[in-house]
Design a protein around this motif. Structure first.
Motif, PDB file in Angstrom:
ATOM      1  N   LEU A  20      14.791   1.599  -0.223  1.00  0.00           N
ATOM      2  CA  LEU A  20      15.693   0.412  -0.908  1.00  0.00           C
ATOM      3  C   LEU A  20      15.496  -1.041  -0.941  1.00  0.00           C
ATOM      4  N   ASP A  21      14.644  -1.168  -0.576  1.00  0.00           N
ATOM      5  CA  ASP A  21      12.971  -2.257  -0.374  1.00  0.00           C
ATOM      6  C   ASP A  21      12.884  -2.975  -1.784  1.00  0.00           C
ATOM      7  N   GLU A  22      12.480  -3.941  -1.865  1.00  0.00           N
ATOM      8  CA  GLU A  22      12.458  -4.962  -2.782  1.00  0.00           C
ATOM      9  C   GLU A  22      10.879  -3.962  -2.605  1.00  0.00           C
ATOM     10  N   PRO A  23      10.830  -4.251  -4.314  1.00  0.00           N
ATOM     11  CA  PRO A  23       9.333  -3.684  -4.890  1.00  0.00           C
ATOM     12  C   PRO A  23       8.835  -4.921  -5.216  1.00  0.00           C
ATOM     13  N   THR A  24       7.071  -3.519  -4.555  1.00  0.00           N
ATOM     14  CA  THR A  24       6.310  -4.516  -4.682  1.00  0.00           C
ATOM     15  C   THR A  24       5.408  -4.600  -5.727  1.00  0.00           C
ATOM     16  N   ARG A  25       5.648  -3.192  -6.423  1.00  0.00           N
ATOM     17  CA  ARG A  25       4.733  -3.279  -8.291  1.00  0.00           C
ATOM     18  C   ARG A  25       3.447  -2.623  -8.016  1.00  0.00           C
ATOM     19  N   ILE A  44       1.019  -1.065 -10.437  1.00  0.00           N
ATOM     20  CA  ILE A  44       1.088   0.296 -11.286  1.00  0.00           C
ATOM     21  C   ILE A  44       0.398   0.946 -12.467  1.00  0.00           C
ATOM     22  N   ALA A  45       0.269  -0.189 -13.353  1.00  0.00           N
ATOM     23  CA  ALA A  45      -0.291   0.267 -14.181  1.00  0.00           C
ATOM     24  C   ALA A  45      -2.006   0.739 -13.840  1.00  0.00           C
ATOM     25  N   GLU A  46      -2.085   0.360 -13.229  1.00  0.00           N
ATOM     26  CA  GLU A  46      -3.665   0.554 -12.671  1.00  0.00           C
ATOM     27  C   GLU A  46      -4.138   1.811 -11.836  1.00  0.00           C
ATOM     28  N   ALA A  47      -3.089   1.997 -10.962  1.00  0.00           N
ATOM     29  CA  ALA A  47      -3.207   3.236 -10.437  1.00  0.00           C
ATOM     30  C   ALA A  47      -2.681   4.675 -10.832  1.00  0.00           C
TER      31      ALA A  47
END
Length: 214
Positions: A159-164, A208-211
């Protein structure tokens, strides 16, 4: 705009995914089992639909998915009874895949887990065994379905904050925030290079989009 049927619409990942999809203009119908959860789902901009996917046969599921462009499977028994795990995570998931084929809904995204597969290595006496077996069977069925499928396979959820930012190259499972899993699912639907791929990931350093781009 896509018409998306999200099965398992009150899950922790699903509730984070729904506003991402509706916020970009998609029409999301979120399938839930408990009518008490309708308010939570509606608050995300999605349209709640109460249906018991465990009880629905393939014909009923075909009616459920018809008219959509995408099916996302994010449902699960949530542990506990092995019988119910097999009934939902394996059997209902497989019926939903067959329903998508029958209804001509070609795009299907399955939420699985890092390391899923016939060689999952979980011993039969482990409480996780029924889930591991169920996901292996459902994922295998999806790959053989002829649908435009993507399997999203996150590592341990937090439930950590997102890193994107994620890591799709890791060989061992780590962890990833649920909000980032939601963002990966949304990104997968916007990138056709993800079709026919299983994307396993941890938290990482790549946007994310690149990964996820093939």
């Amino acid at each position: 705009m896509s018409r998306i049927l999200l099965i398992g619409g009150h899950g922790k990942v699903a509730l984070l995914l729904e506003p991402l999809l509706t916020g970009r203009g998609d029409h999301v119908t979120a399938v839930i089992r408990n009518a008490d959860h309708e308010v939570d789902v509606a608050a995300t901009g999605a349209t709640p639909l109460v249906a018991d996917i465990e009880a629905f046969d393939t014909r009923q599921l075909t009616n459920l998915v018809s008219g959509n462009d995408v099916v996302i499977w994010s449902a699960g028994a949530g542990g506990g009874s092995a019988r119910r795990t097999y009934a939902i995570d394996r059997d209902a998931a497989i019926r939903s895949i067959d329903a998508a084929v029958a209804a001509g809904v070609n795009r299907y995204v399955m939420v699985s887990y890092f390391g899923a597969g016939r060689d999952h290595g979980v011993p039969p006496e482990n409480s996780f065994f029924a889930y591991a077996e169920s996901k292996a069977a459902a994922d295998e069925h999806l790959r053989a379905s002829g649908l435009d499928w993507t399997i999203v396979a996150p590592s341990s959820l937090t439930l950590d904050e997102p890193t994107r930012r994620i890591d799709t190259e890791a060989e061992e499972s780590g962890s990833v925030p649920r909000a980032d899993v939601a963002a990966v699912i949304a990104a997968v639907l916007a990138d056709d290079t993800t079709i026919g791929r299983t994307i396993s990931f941890n938290t990482g350093d790549v946007p994310i989009a690149e990964a996820i781009r093939a």
